[in-house]
Design a protein around this motif. Structure first.
Motif, short mmCIF file in Angstrom:
data_model
loop_
_atom_site.label_atom_id
_atom_site.label_comp_id
_atom_site.label_asym_id
_atom_site.label_seq_id
_atom_site.Cartn_x
_atom_site.Cartn_y
_atom_site.Cartn_z
N ILE A 24 54.52 39.30 42.73
CA ILE A 24 53.55 38.34 43.29
C ILE A 24 53.38 37.14 42.35
N VAL A 25 53.26 37.42 41.04
CA VAL A 25 53.02 36.33 40.08
C VAL A 25 54.30 35.69 39.54
N THR A 84 49.99 35.19 35.04
CA THR A 84 50.24 36.32 34.14
C THR A 84 49.82 37.63 34.80
N PHE A 85 50.35 38.73 34.27
CA PHE A 85 49.98 40.06 34.72
C PHE A 85 50.08 41.02 33.54
N GLN A 143 41.49 42.19 37.89
CA GLN A 143 40.72 40.98 37.62
C GLN A 143 41.64 39.77 37.58
N ASN A 144 41.23 38.72 38.27
CA ASN A 144 41.87 37.42 38.13
C ASN A 144 40.94 36.66 37.19
N THR A 145 41.31 36.59 35.93
CA THR A 145 40.43 36.09 34.88
C THR A 145 39.76 34.78 35.28
N GLY A 146 38.43 34.82 35.27
CA GLY A 146 37.63 33.65 35.60
C GLY A 146 37.48 33.39 37.09
N LYS A 147 38.11 34.22 37.92
CA LYS A 147 38.09 33.95 39.36
C LYS A 147 37.76 35.18 40.20
N GLY A 193 47.40 33.36 39.61
CA GLY A 193 46.31 33.84 38.77
C GLY A 193 46.75 34.49 37.48
N ASN A 194 45.74 34.82 36.67
CA ASN A 194 45.93 35.56 35.42
C ASN A 194 45.34 36.94 35.63
#
Length: 182
Positions: free
Chosen positions: A115-116, A125-126, A64-68, A38-39
């Protein structure tokens, strides 16, 4: 703030009450682990509201996971007086945000990054943001404090966001400042 005092911080959201910071951190790691590609934006922001006999401060933590989707919680502080001076209130809002950001130690940040990290080349991204409920517009009473508060967050290594991009402070935390009880 002493370490043992921080251990007594209580956070809540619609599903859970009286969470410790360690519990909040575990929820964040769990949320990120569900989709390590995720982002992610970790956002912390504080808003306040002056009431008849007190001033309520709400600090929001949002991953926030952008868009998800997102996972979020708040911490509530009540100052037993009307804080009528704008600079004092904005400064305390920023201090409360800094306090929570500082609880995300390098070790904790590294756990989130870990994690990312395996998926960075696939777009994961983070980032960490500090949301300040101030604006630089001509009609905004808080504009004269923008540079001071932005600099405070930048020195902590956090990306400062002001209105209209500071939605954790100006929208999420704001909606919880209206009630004195609870």
């Amino acid at each position: 703030m002493k370490r043992q005092e921080r251990l007594h911080y209580k956070f809540q959201n619609l599903q859970e009450k009286n969470m410790s910071f360690e519990q909040v951190f575990k929820r964040i790691l769990k949320f990120m682990s569900l989709n390590p590609r995720g982002n992610y934006r970790l956002m912390v922001g504080t808003d306040s509201q002056v009431h008849a006999r007190c001033t309520v401060f709400i600090t929001g933590i949002v991953i926030q996971n952008t868009g998800k989707g997102a996972w979020a919680c708040i911490r509530k502080i009540m100052v037993p007086r009307k804080m009528l001076h704008l600079h004092e209130r904005i400064s305390l809002e920023t201090t409360l945000t800094e306090e929570i950001v500082s609880m995300f130690t390098d070790s904790k940040k590294n756990k989130m990054i870990d994690i990312v990290l395996p998926y960075v080349y696939q777009g994961a991204t983070f980032s960490i943001e500090g949301h300040i409920d101030i604006g630089s517009g001509q009609r905004n009473k808080t504009r004269e404090y923008v540079q001071e508060m932005v600099t405070r967050l930048e020195t902590m290594g956090v990306e400062p966001k002001i209105k209209p991009d500071a939605f954790v402070a100006s929208s999420y935390a704001n909606k919880y400042t209206k009630k004195v009880g609870g």
